[in-house]
Design an enzyme around this catalytic site. Structure first.
Site, mmCIF file in Angstrom:
data_model
loop_
_atom_site.group_PDB
_atom_site.id
_atom_site.type_symbol
_atom_site.label_atom_id
_atom_site.label_comp_id
_atom_site.label_asym_id
_atom_site.label_seq_id
_atom_site.Cartn_x
_atom_site.Cartn_y
_atom_site.Cartn_z
ATOM 1 N N ASP A 72 -33.446 11.518 51.753
ATOM 2 C CA ASP A 72 -34.406 11.935 52.771
ATOM 3 C C ASP A 72 -35.269 13.056 52.208
ATOM 4 O O ASP A 72 -34.776 13.908 51.463
ATOM 5 C CB ASP A 72 -33.684 12.428 54.031
ATOM 6 C CG ASP A 72 -34.653 12.682 55.178
ATOM 7 O OD1 ASP A 72 -35.155 11.699 55.758
ATOM 8 O OD2 ASP A 72 -34.945 13.863 55.458
ATOM 9 N N THR A 73 -36.550 13.042 52.561
ATOM 10 C CA THR A 73 -37.501 14.038 52.058
ATOM 11 C C THR A 73 -38.246 14.690 53.216
ATOM 12 O O THR A 73 -38.681 13.996 54.138
ATOM 13 C CB THR A 73 -38.525 13.379 51.104
ATOM 14 O OG1 THR A 73 -37.831 12.757 50.019
ATOM 15 C CG2 THR A 73 -39.508 14.401 50.559
#
Length: 196
Positions: A72-73
């Site tokens: 996840d970013t």
């Protein structure tokens, strides 16, 4: 020849899929659909690690073996998380806020060995400085369509690269899958890319 379990990438992101493919690892894709709502009390590094783990964990429920990778970013400016824009106006708001400023990009990685239940979660962060952008530049970039499914409303591996003045840290963290970190994590699951 491969003695490690099959690898599953829990992501619909073409960027992450391309980066993992570049490592020469065979893998399959299973998209995890999770509620990405997290506690507002979490720090950015806790957010990406929590969501990475949740994305991987939900996929493990349908498997009996394999290594599941979740990632996840997020983009953080002045302590505020900038997610994916809801519409063009939202993309403009984010890009206007990022213009001429330094922000941080956090990417989390989670790896879960389905058979043993062993899990490891980590993250990487990188500083990104954007050039000062005119409204004309921002609107032209939004018109390209590129910002619409990107955290922070830009893609460093696309047209957005022309808006980035400099980065301090790992480029691949900004793209969405820090390969150096991933490679070291994989070695602890018996997957050695370069016989480390």
């Amino acid at each position: 020849m491969n003695s490690y379990p099959p690898i599953v990438l829990a992501s619909s992101s073409p960027r992450r899929q391309e980066l993992l493919k570049n490592l020469g690892l065979p893998f399959t894709i299973q998209v995890s659909d999770i509620d990405e709502t997290v506690s507002p009390d979490l720090k950015p590094e806790e957010i990406v690690q929590t969501l990475s783990f949740q994305k991987a964990e939900v996929i493990t429920r349908n498997l009996s073996f394999g290594l599941v990778i979740g990632s996840d970013t997020i983009v953080v400016l002045d302590g505020q998380v900038l997610g994916k824009p809801t519409d063009e106006q939202d993309a403009y708001r984010m890009l206007r806020a990022l213009s001429g400023r330094m922000h941080q990009v956090f990417t989390g990685i989670a790896i879960i060995d389905v058979a043993s239940g062993k899990a490891e979660v980590s993250y990487s962060s990188t500083y990104v400085t954007m050039e000062a952008m005119t409204d004309e530049t921002i609107y032209s970039y939004i018109a390209s369509g590129e910002p619409m499914d990107k955290a922070g409303s830009y893609a460093i591996q696309g047209l957005g690269a022309t808006l980035v003045q400099k980065i301090e840290g790992d480029y691949f963290t900004v793209v969405g899958l820090p390969l150096h970190l991933l490679a070291h994590m994989l070695t602890r699951f018996g997957v050695s890319l370069l016989n480390r």
